[in-house]
Write an enzyme that holds these catalytic residues in place. Structure first.
Site, PDB file in Angstrom:
ATOM      1  N   HIS A   1       0.867  -1.192   0.000  1.00 18.43           N
ATOM      2  CA  HIS A   1       0.000   0.000   0.000  1.00 18.43           C
ATOM      3  C   HIS A   1       0.902   1.239   0.000  1.00 18.43           C
ATOM      4  CE1 HIS A   1      -3.527   2.353   0.647  1.00 18.43           C
ATOM      5  NE2 HIS A   1      -3.794   2.072   1.905  1.00 18.43           N
TER       6      HIS A   1
ATOM      7  N   ASP B   1       3.096   5.378  -6.947  1.00 14.72           N
ATOM      8  CA  ASP B   1       4.301   5.270  -6.133  1.00 14.72           C
ATOM      9  C   ASP B   1       5.557   5.148  -6.973  1.00 14.72           C
ATOM     10  OD1 ASP B   1       3.148   5.423  -3.550  1.00 14.72           O
ATOM     11  OD2 ASP B   1       2.248   3.481  -3.928  1.00 14.72           O
TER      12      ASP B   1
ATOM     13  N   HIS C   1      -2.090  -2.592  -9.571  1.00 15.60           N
ATOM     14  CA  HIS C   1      -3.088  -1.981  -8.696  1.00 15.60           C
ATOM     15  C   HIS C   1      -4.344  -2.837  -8.704  1.00 15.60           C
ATOM     16  CE1 HIS C   1      -5.741   0.996  -6.868  1.00 15.60           C
ATOM     17  NE2 HIS C   1      -4.612   1.516  -6.398  1.00 15.60           N
TER      18      HIS C   1
END
Ligand code: CMC
Length: 426
Positions: free
Chosen positions: A263, A362, A304
Protein backbone atom coordinates in the site's frame (compact mmCIF):
# COMPACT_ATOMS: atom_id res chain seq x y z
CA UNK A 1 -35.82 -0.86 -13.98
CA UNK A 2 -34.82 -2.37 -10.65
CA UNK A 3 -32.69 -5.45 -11.27
CA UNK A 4 -32.80 -8.61 -9.17
CA UNK A 5 -30.50 -11.58 -8.88
CA UNK A 6 -31.74 -15.05 -8.05
CA UNK A 7 -29.76 -17.89 -6.57
CA UNK A 8 -30.99 -21.37 -5.82
CA UNK A 9 -30.05 -22.81 -2.43
CA UNK A 10 -31.03 -26.46 -1.96
CA UNK A 11 -33.83 -26.07 -4.49
CA UNK A 12 -35.16 -22.83 -2.97
CA UNK A 13 -34.95 -19.72 -5.13
CA UNK A 14 -33.70 -16.71 -3.19
CA UNK A 15 -34.07 -13.25 -4.71
CA UNK A 16 -31.54 -10.54 -3.99
CA UNK A 17 -32.02 -6.90 -4.96
CA UNK A 18 -29.43 -5.10 -7.06
CA UNK A 19 -28.49 -1.64 -5.79
CA UNK A 20 -27.86 0.91 -8.49
CA UNK A 21 -24.58 2.85 -8.45
CA UNK A 22 -24.44 6.52 -9.53
CA UNK A 23 -21.34 5.51 -11.54
CA UNK A 24 -19.70 2.15 -12.08
CA UNK A 25 -20.85 -1.33 -11.25
CA UNK A 26 -24.14 -2.05 -9.50
CA UNK A 27 -23.98 -4.28 -6.43
CA UNK A 28 -25.95 -7.35 -5.37
CA UNK A 29 -27.39 -6.75 -1.91
CA UNK A 30 -26.55 -9.98 -0.08
CA UNK A 31 -27.58 -8.77 3.37
CA UNK A 32 -30.63 -11.04 3.42
CA UNK A 33 -28.59 -14.16 2.61
CA UNK A 34 -27.77 -14.97 6.24
CA UNK A 35 -31.46 -15.77 6.80
CA UNK A 36 -30.99 -18.57 4.27
CA UNK A 37 -28.14 -20.00 6.34
CA UNK A 38 -25.22 -18.96 4.13
CA UNK A 39 -22.50 -16.31 3.96
CA UNK A 40 -20.58 -15.11 0.93
CA UNK A 41 -16.82 -15.81 0.75
CA UNK A 42 -14.55 -13.08 -0.64
CA UNK A 43 -11.09 -12.86 0.99
CA UNK A 44 -9.36 -9.61 0.09
CA UNK A 45 -12.75 -8.13 -0.91
CA UNK A 46 -12.20 -8.81 -4.61
CA UNK A 47 -15.93 -8.77 -5.37
CA UNK A 48 -17.31 -6.99 -2.32
CA UNK A 49 -18.46 -3.41 -1.76
CA UNK A 50 -17.97 -2.84 1.97
CA UNK A 51 -20.11 0.30 2.17
CA UNK A 52 -21.87 2.95 0.11
CA UNK A 53 -20.10 6.28 -0.29
CA UNK A 54 -20.41 9.64 -2.04
CA UNK A 55 -16.81 10.78 -1.75
CA UNK A 56 -14.59 9.34 -4.49
CA UNK A 57 -15.14 7.36 -7.68
CA UNK A 58 -12.55 5.28 -9.55
CA UNK A 59 -13.07 3.76 -12.98
CA UNK A 60 -10.11 1.41 -13.06
CA UNK A 61 -10.59 0.28 -16.67
CA UNK A 62 -10.50 3.81 -18.01
CA UNK A 63 -8.04 5.37 -15.57
CA UNK A 64 -10.57 7.82 -14.07
CA UNK A 65 -10.39 9.22 -10.54
CA UNK A 66 -12.99 11.74 -9.32
CA UNK A 67 -13.10 13.48 -5.91
CA UNK A 68 -16.73 14.53 -5.31
CA UNK A 69 -17.17 14.31 -9.10
CA UNK A 70 -14.16 16.45 -10.05
CA UNK A 71 -11.41 14.78 -12.17
CA UNK A 72 -8.06 14.45 -10.41
CA UNK A 73 -6.24 16.06 -13.37
CA UNK A 74 -8.31 19.26 -13.04
CA UNK A 75 -7.85 19.41 -9.29
CA UNK A 76 -4.10 18.80 -9.55
CA UNK A 77 -3.81 21.53 -12.18
CA UNK A 78 -6.02 24.22 -10.64
CA UNK A 79 -6.59 23.57 -6.98
CA UNK A 80 -4.61 23.59 -3.74
CA UNK A 81 -4.46 20.79 -1.21
CA UNK A 82 -6.45 22.71 1.39
CA UNK A 83 -9.13 23.49 -1.18
CA UNK A 84 -9.27 19.75 -1.95
CA UNK A 85 -9.50 18.99 1.78
CA UNK A 86 -12.49 21.36 1.99
CA UNK A 87 -14.05 19.72 -1.07
CA UNK A 88 -13.66 16.21 0.34
CA UNK A 89 -15.01 17.16 3.77
CA UNK A 90 -17.91 19.31 2.59
CA UNK A 91 -18.80 17.83 -0.80
CA UNK A 92 -18.51 21.17 -2.69
CA UNK A 93 -15.70 23.51 -3.69
CA UNK A 94 -15.44 26.48 -1.31
CA UNK A 95 -16.09 30.13 -2.12
CA UNK A 96 -13.07 32.39 -1.51
CA UNK A 97 -14.49 33.41 1.88
CA UNK A 98 -15.07 29.78 2.87
CA UNK A 99 -11.57 28.82 1.77
CA UNK A 100 -10.00 31.72 3.68
CA UNK A 101 -11.90 30.74 6.82
CA UNK A 102 -10.86 27.08 6.39
CA UNK A 103 -7.19 28.05 5.94
CA UNK A 104 -7.45 30.19 9.09
CA UNK A 105 -8.96 27.24 10.99
CA UNK A 106 -6.10 24.98 9.88
CA UNK A 107 -3.31 27.48 10.62
CA UNK A 108 -4.70 28.07 14.10
CA UNK A 109 -4.53 24.35 14.91
CA UNK A 110 -1.11 23.55 13.43
CA UNK A 111 1.07 24.02 16.53
CA UNK A 112 1.43 21.08 18.93
CA UNK A 113 1.13 21.56 22.69
CA UNK A 114 4.60 21.80 24.26
CA UNK A 115 4.01 18.83 26.59
CA UNK A 116 2.77 16.70 23.68
CA UNK A 117 6.06 17.16 21.78
CA UNK A 118 7.71 14.97 24.45
CA UNK A 119 6.05 11.99 22.76
CA UNK A 120 9.03 12.05 20.38
CA UNK A 121 11.47 11.73 23.32
CA UNK A 122 10.55 8.06 23.58
CA UNK A 123 12.09 7.37 20.17
CA UNK A 124 15.70 7.13 19.05
CA UNK A 125 17.09 8.85 15.97
CA UNK A 126 17.07 5.46 14.22
CA UNK A 127 13.32 5.02 14.70
CA UNK A 128 11.32 4.80 11.50
CA UNK A 129 9.36 8.08 11.13
CA UNK A 130 6.18 6.11 10.32
CA UNK A 131 6.34 4.51 13.74
CA UNK A 132 6.65 7.98 15.35
CA UNK A 133 3.78 9.32 13.23
CA UNK A 134 1.50 6.36 14.09
CA UNK A 135 2.25 6.86 17.79
CA UNK A 136 1.74 10.64 17.69
CA UNK A 137 -1.60 10.35 15.88
CA UNK A 138 -2.77 7.75 18.40
CA UNK A 139 -1.48 10.08 21.13
CA UNK A 140 -3.74 12.89 19.89
CA UNK A 141 -6.66 10.71 21.00
CA UNK A 142 -5.66 11.51 24.58
CA UNK A 143 -5.97 15.24 23.94
CA UNK A 144 -9.43 14.95 22.42
CA UNK A 145 -11.01 12.19 24.49
CA UNK A 146 -12.85 14.12 27.21
CA UNK A 147 -15.26 15.78 24.77
CA UNK A 148 -15.56 12.62 22.58
CA UNK A 149 -19.01 12.56 21.01
CA UNK A 150 -19.01 11.13 17.51
CA UNK A 151 -22.74 11.87 17.14
CA UNK A 152 -21.99 15.61 17.40
CA UNK A 153 -21.29 17.26 14.03
CA UNK A 154 -19.25 19.95 15.83
CA UNK A 155 -16.98 17.33 17.40
CA UNK A 156 -16.55 15.57 14.05
CA UNK A 157 -15.59 18.84 12.33
CA UNK A 158 -13.11 19.68 15.08
CA UNK A 159 -11.50 16.23 14.80
CA UNK A 160 -11.14 16.69 11.02
CA UNK A 161 -9.57 20.15 11.38
CA UNK A 162 -7.20 19.00 14.12
CA UNK A 163 -5.97 16.03 12.08
CA UNK A 164 -5.46 17.95 8.83
CA UNK A 165 -3.76 20.79 10.73
CA UNK A 166 -1.51 18.70 12.96
CA UNK A 167 -0.30 16.02 10.55
CA UNK A 168 2.30 18.28 8.82
CA UNK A 169 3.63 19.36 12.21
CA UNK A 170 3.79 15.78 13.52
CA UNK A 171 5.41 14.56 10.29
CA UNK A 172 8.04 17.30 10.29
CA UNK A 173 8.81 16.67 13.96
CA UNK A 174 9.28 12.96 13.25
CA UNK A 175 11.78 13.97 10.57
CA UNK A 176 13.62 16.45 12.78
CA UNK A 177 13.83 13.80 15.49
CA UNK A 178 15.31 11.33 12.99
CA UNK A 179 18.09 13.77 12.08
CA UNK A 180 18.61 15.01 15.63
CA UNK A 181 17.66 18.64 14.94
CA UNK A 182 15.46 21.07 16.89
CA UNK A 183 11.79 21.25 15.93
CA UNK A 184 10.73 24.23 13.82
CA UNK A 185 7.31 25.73 14.61
CA UNK A 186 4.67 26.22 11.89
CA UNK A 187 4.54 29.70 10.33
CA UNK A 188 0.98 30.94 9.60
CA UNK A 189 2.26 33.19 6.78
CA UNK A 190 3.14 30.07 4.74
CA UNK A 191 0.80 27.84 2.79
CA UNK A 192 0.30 24.18 3.77
CA UNK A 193 3.07 22.63 1.65
CA UNK A 194 5.48 25.51 2.33
CA UNK A 195 4.88 25.13 6.03
CA UNK A 196 5.70 21.43 5.92
CA UNK A 197 8.92 22.07 3.94
CA UNK A 198 9.87 24.90 6.31
CA UNK A 199 9.28 22.71 9.38
CA UNK A 200 11.38 19.93 7.81
CA UNK A 201 14.24 21.82 6.20
CA UNK A 202 14.22 25.19 7.95
CA UNK A 203 16.26 25.94 11.04
CA UNK A 204 14.74 27.23 14.25
CA UNK A 205 14.89 31.06 14.34
CA UNK A 206 15.70 31.39 10.63
CA UNK A 207 13.35 32.96 8.05
CA UNK A 208 11.64 30.49 5.70
CA UNK A 209 13.33 29.94 2.35
CA UNK A 210 11.15 27.67 0.23
CA UNK A 211 11.40 26.99 -3.51
CA UNK A 212 8.00 27.68 -5.16
CA UNK A 213 8.62 24.79 -7.60
CA UNK A 214 9.12 22.35 -4.76
CA UNK A 215 6.19 23.56 -2.66
CA UNK A 216 3.90 23.46 -5.72
CA UNK A 217 5.06 19.93 -6.58
CA UNK A 218 4.54 18.82 -3.00
CA UNK A 219 1.08 20.35 -2.83
CA UNK A 220 0.24 18.43 -6.01
CA UNK A 221 1.55 15.21 -4.43
CA UNK A 222 -0.77 15.82 -1.46
CA UNK A 223 -3.74 16.38 -3.82
CA UNK A 224 -2.97 13.18 -5.74
CA UNK A 225 -2.93 11.20 -2.49
CA UNK A 226 -5.90 12.90 -0.82
CA UNK A 227 -8.39 10.08 -1.29
CA UNK A 228 -8.77 6.75 -3.05
CA UNK A 229 -12.13 5.35 -1.93
CA UNK A 230 -12.14 2.08 0.03
CA UNK A 231 -8.43 1.16 -0.10
CA UNK A 232 -6.86 -0.88 2.73
CA UNK A 233 -6.07 2.05 5.04
CA UNK A 234 -9.41 3.81 4.53
CA UNK A 235 -11.24 0.55 5.10
CA UNK A 236 -9.18 0.12 8.26
CA UNK A 237 -10.24 3.59 9.44
CA UNK A 238 -13.87 2.67 8.75
CA UNK A 239 -13.54 -0.71 10.45
CA UNK A 240 -11.91 0.70 13.59
CA UNK A 241 -14.31 3.65 13.55
CA UNK A 242 -17.30 1.30 13.36
CA UNK A 243 -16.57 0.31 16.97
CA UNK A 244 -17.30 3.98 17.88
CA UNK A 245 -13.72 4.47 19.03
CA UNK A 246 -11.98 7.83 19.22
CA UNK A 247 -11.48 9.09 15.62
CA UNK A 248 -7.80 9.84 16.28
CA UNK A 249 -7.36 6.19 17.27
CA UNK A 250 -9.20 5.06 14.11
CA UNK A 251 -6.90 7.24 11.97
CA UNK A 252 -3.85 5.82 13.77
CA UNK A 253 -5.09 2.34 12.76
CA UNK A 254 -5.39 3.51 9.15
CA UNK A 255 -1.88 4.98 9.30
CA UNK A 256 -0.51 1.60 10.40
CA UNK A 257 -2.32 -0.09 7.50
CA UNK A 258 -0.88 2.42 5.05
CA UNK A 259 2.68 1.59 6.10
CA UNK A 260 2.79 -1.80 4.35
CA UNK A 261 4.76 -2.08 1.08
CA UNK A 262 1.69 -3.32 -0.82
CA UNK A 263 0.00 0.00 0.00
CA UNK A 264 1.52 3.37 0.97
CA UNK A 265 4.87 1.83 1.88
CA UNK A 266 5.39 1.12 -1.83
CA UNK A 267 6.94 4.55 -2.46
CA UNK A 268 9.79 3.73 -0.07
CA UNK A 269 10.01 0.20 -1.48
CA UNK A 270 10.28 1.56 -5.05
CA UNK A 271 13.34 3.60 -4.15
CA UNK A 272 14.90 0.70 -2.27
CA UNK A 273 14.30 -1.46 -5.35
CA UNK A 274 15.78 1.09 -7.78
CA UNK A 275 18.83 1.45 -5.55
CA UNK A 276 19.19 -2.33 -5.40
CA UNK A 277 18.96 -2.63 -9.20
CA UNK A 278 21.42 0.26 -9.40
CA UNK A 279 22.23 0.05 -13.09
CA UNK A 280 20.30 -0.39 -16.36
CA UNK A 281 22.39 -3.46 -17.15
CA UNK A 282 20.71 -5.30 -14.24
CA UNK A 283 17.10 -4.49 -15.14
CA UNK A 284 16.47 -7.66 -17.18
CA UNK A 285 17.61 -9.81 -14.25
CA UNK A 286 15.11 -8.09 -11.89
CA UNK A 287 12.29 -8.25 -14.43
CA UNK A 288 12.88 -12.01 -14.68
CA UNK A 289 12.81 -12.27 -10.87
CA UNK A 290 9.46 -10.41 -10.81
CA UNK A 291 8.03 -12.89 -13.32
CA UNK A 292 9.33 -15.95 -11.47
CA UNK A 293 6.53 -17.53 -9.40
CA UNK A 294 9.09 -19.10 -7.05
CA UNK A 295 10.67 -15.73 -6.27
CA UNK A 296 8.80 -13.43 -3.85
CA UNK A 297 10.26 -10.34 -5.56
CA UNK A 298 7.69 -8.02 -7.16
CA UNK A 299 8.26 -4.90 -9.21
CA UNK A 300 7.37 -2.29 -6.62
CA UNK A 301 5.34 0.59 -8.01
CA UNK A 302 3.64 -1.72 -10.52
CA UNK A 303 0.08 -3.04 -10.41
CA UNK A 304 -3.09 -1.98 -8.70
CA UNK A 305 -6.22 -3.75 -7.49
CA UNK A 306 -8.51 -1.28 -9.27
CA UNK A 307 -6.52 0.39 -12.08
CA UNK A 308 -6.24 -2.05 -14.98
CA UNK A 309 -5.27 0.45 -17.65
CA UNK A 310 -3.25 3.30 -16.19
CA UNK A 311 -3.16 5.09 -12.85
CA UNK A 312 -4.21 8.70 -13.62
CA UNK A 313 -2.28 9.85 -10.55
CA UNK A 314 0.90 8.36 -12.02
CA UNK A 315 0.39 10.34 -15.23
CA UNK A 316 0.11 13.65 -13.33
CA UNK A 317 2.99 12.62 -11.07
CA UNK A 318 5.23 11.87 -14.04
CA UNK A 319 4.87 15.38 -15.47
CA UNK A 320 5.33 16.96 -12.06
CA UNK A 321 8.48 14.85 -11.58
CA UNK A 322 10.10 16.49 -14.60
CA UNK A 323 9.67 20.04 -13.21
CA UNK A 324 11.25 19.01 -9.91
CA UNK A 325 14.09 17.09 -11.49
CA UNK A 326 14.93 20.05 -13.71
CA UNK A 327 14.86 22.57 -10.86
CA UNK A 328 17.03 20.29 -8.71
CA UNK A 329 19.44 19.59 -11.58
CA UNK A 330 18.67 15.89 -11.15
CA UNK A 331 17.48 15.12 -14.70
CA UNK A 332 20.58 12.95 -15.16
CA UNK A 333 20.07 11.01 -11.95
CA UNK A 334 21.08 7.41 -12.79
CA UNK A 335 18.11 6.18 -10.73
CA UNK A 336 15.76 8.01 -13.09
CA UNK A 337 17.43 6.24 -15.99
CA UNK A 338 16.93 2.89 -14.24
CA UNK A 339 13.26 3.78 -13.54
CA UNK A 340 12.54 4.86 -17.11
CA UNK A 341 14.18 1.78 -18.61
CA UNK A 342 12.48 -0.51 -16.13
CA UNK A 343 9.11 0.93 -17.04
CA UNK A 344 9.85 0.61 -20.75
CA UNK A 345 10.98 -3.02 -20.53
CA UNK A 346 8.13 -4.05 -18.23
CA UNK A 347 5.54 -2.40 -20.46
CA UNK A 348 6.75 -4.41 -23.46
CA UNK A 349 6.57 -7.85 -21.83
CA UNK A 350 3.56 -10.17 -22.04
CA UNK A 351 3.71 -11.03 -18.33
CA UNK A 352 2.90 -7.41 -17.39
CA UNK A 353 0.58 -6.74 -20.35
CA UNK A 354 -1.50 -9.89 -19.69
CA UNK A 355 -1.90 -9.04 -16.01
CA UNK A 356 -2.54 -5.35 -16.71
CA UNK A 357 0.36 -4.28 -14.52
CA UNK A 358 1.17 -0.60 -15.07
CA UNK A 359 3.24 1.86 -13.05
CA UNK A 360 1.19 3.25 -10.16
CA UNK A 361 1.55 6.59 -8.36
CA UNK A 362 4.30 5.27 -6.13
CA UNK A 363 6.59 4.56 -9.06
CA UNK A 364 7.10 8.25 -9.84
CA UNK A 365 6.38 9.84 -6.47
CA UNK A 366 9.46 8.17 -4.97
CA UNK A 367 11.76 9.59 -7.65
CA UNK A 368 10.24 13.06 -7.25
CA UNK A 369 10.47 13.01 -3.48
CA UNK A 370 14.08 11.87 -3.61
CA UNK A 371 14.93 14.72 -6.01
CA UNK A 372 13.26 17.12 -3.56
CA UNK A 373 15.72 16.00 -0.92
CA UNK A 374 13.11 14.12 1.13
CA UNK A 375 14.80 11.17 2.87
CA UNK A 376 13.47 7.75 1.77
CA UNK A 377 12.02 6.72 5.18
CA UNK A 378 9.85 9.87 5.04
CA UNK A 379 8.11 8.89 1.79
CA UNK A 380 5.25 7.00 3.40
CA UNK A 381 4.87 9.81 5.93
CA UNK A 382 4.14 12.12 3.00
CA UNK A 383 1.51 9.67 1.76
CA UNK A 384 -0.01 9.75 5.27
CA UNK A 385 -0.05 13.54 5.19
CA UNK A 386 -1.77 13.58 1.82
CA UNK A 387 -4.32 10.86 2.68
CA UNK A 388 -5.47 12.47 5.94
CA UNK A 389 -8.48 14.34 4.45
CA UNK A 390 -9.66 11.16 2.73
CA UNK A 391 -9.53 9.10 5.92
CA UNK A 392 -11.32 11.64 8.06
CA UNK A 393 -13.93 12.29 5.36
CA UNK A 394 -14.74 8.58 5.16
CA UNK A 395 -14.89 8.30 8.94
CA UNK A 396 -17.22 11.31 9.04
CA UNK A 397 -19.39 9.92 6.25
CA UNK A 398 -19.74 6.65 8.13
CA UNK A 399 -20.48 7.94 11.64
CA UNK A 400 -22.79 10.74 10.44
CA UNK A 401 -25.11 8.07 9.02
CA UNK A 402 -26.58 4.88 10.45
CA UNK A 403 -23.83 2.25 10.55
CA UNK A 404 -23.14 -1.17 11.98
CA UNK A 405 -19.99 -2.47 13.62
CA UNK A 406 -17.84 -4.12 10.92
CA UNK A 407 -17.83 -7.80 11.79
CA UNK A 408 -16.92 -10.11 8.89
CA UNK A 409 -17.57 -13.85 9.14
CA UNK A 410 -15.31 -16.72 8.07
CA UNK A 411 -15.20 -20.05 6.35
CA UNK A 412 -14.05 -22.27 9.24
CA UNK A 413 -11.67 -25.04 8.18
CA UNK A 414 -10.19 -26.00 11.56
CA UNK A 415 -10.66 -28.97 13.88
CA UNK A 416 -14.07 -30.29 14.86
CA UNK A 417 -14.94 -30.19 18.55
CA UNK A 418 -12.54 -32.40 20.55
CA UNK A 419 -11.77 -33.00 24.20
CA UNK A 420 -8.82 -31.53 26.07
CA UNK A 421 -5.97 -33.99 26.72
CA UNK A 422 -3.80 -33.67 29.82
CA UNK A 423 -0.19 -32.71 29.04
CA UNK A 424 1.24 -36.10 30.14
CA UNK A 425 -0.97 -37.88 27.62
CA UNK A 426 0.06 -35.87 24.52
N1 CMC B 1 5.25 -7.43 -9.92
C1 CMC B 1 5.13 -8.68 -10.47
N2 CMC B 1 3.96 -9.35 -10.53
C2 CMC B 1 2.86 -8.76 -10.02
C3 CMC B 1 2.91 -7.47 -9.44
C4 CMC B 1 4.16 -6.81 -9.40
N3 CMC B 1 4.25 -5.59 -8.85
N4 CMC B 1 1.68 -7.12 -9.00
C5 CMC B 1 0.88 -8.17 -9.31
N5 CMC B 1 1.59 -9.15 -9.92
C6 CMC B 1 1.05 -10.40 -10.47
C7 CMC B 1 0.65 -11.38 -9.37
O1 CMC B 1 1.73 -12.22 -9.03
C8 CMC B 1 -0.49 -12.12 -10.02
O2 CMC B 1 0.06 -13.04 -10.94
P1 CMC B 1 -0.72 -14.43 -11.25
O3 CMC B 1 -2.05 -14.05 -11.82
O4 CMC B 1 0.18 -15.13 -12.21
O5 CMC B 1 -0.82 -15.13 -9.93
C9 CMC B 1 -1.20 -11.03 -10.83
O6 CMC B 1 -0.17 -10.08 -11.15
C10 CMC B 1 -2.34 -10.35 -10.10
O7 CMC B 1 -1.83 -9.78 -8.91
P2 CMC B 1 -2.54 -9.78 -7.50
O8 CMC B 1 -1.48 -9.84 -6.43
O9 CMC B 1 -3.62 -10.81 -7.46
O10 CMC B 1 -3.23 -8.35 -7.51
P3 CMC B 1 -3.84 -7.58 -6.26
O11 CMC B 1 -4.91 -6.72 -6.78
O12 CMC B 1 -4.17 -8.53 -5.17
O13 CMC B 1 -2.60 -6.68 -5.72
C11 CMC B 1 -1.05 -4.90 -5.54
C12 CMC B 1 -2.41 -5.35 -6.10
C13 CMC B 1 -0.93 -3.38 -5.74
C14 CMC B 1 -0.96 -5.21 -4.04
C15 CMC B 1 0.09 -5.64 -6.30
O14 CMC B 1 0.01 -5.33 -7.69
C16 CMC B 1 1.46 -5.27 -5.75
O15 CMC B 1 1.90 -5.85 -4.76
N6 CMC B 1 2.18 -4.28 -6.40
C17 CMC B 1 3.46 -3.84 -5.89
C18 CMC B 1 3.27 -2.94 -4.68
C19 CMC B 1 2.77 -1.55 -5.05
O16 CMC B 1 3.27 -0.90 -5.94
N7 CMC B 1 1.75 -1.07 -4.29
C20 CMC B 1 1.21 0.27 -4.44
C21 CMC B 1 -0.22 0.29 -4.93
S1 CMC B 1 -0.69 1.96 -5.46
C22 CMC B 1 -0.68 2.89 -4.02
C23 CMC B 1 -1.87 2.67 -3.20
O17 CMC B 1 -2.97 3.17 -3.61
O18 CMC B 1 -1.78 2.01 -2.17
Amino acid sequence: MAQKVEIVIDGKTVEMPVLEAAEGLNVIDVRGLIKEGMFTFDPGFLSTASCDSRVTYIDGDNGILLYRGYPIEQLAENSSHLEVCYLLLNGELPTQAQLDAFIGDINERMPLDDHFKHIFDGFTENSHPMSMVCAAIAGLASLFHEQLDISDAGYRKEAALQLIAKIPTISAMAYKKSIGEDFVEPDPSLNYAENFLHMCFGKRGEAPNISPTLSKALDKIFILHADHEQNASTSTVRMAGSTECNPFAAIAAGTAALWGPSHGGANEAVLDMLLEIGDVSKIEEYVEKAKDKDDPFKLMGFGHRVYKNFDPRATVMQSSAHAVLEEQGASNDPLLEVAQNLEKIAREQDYFIDRKLYPNIDFYSGITLKAMGIPIPMFTVLFTLGRMPGWITHWTEMVANPFKIARPRQLYLGEHKRDYTNIENR
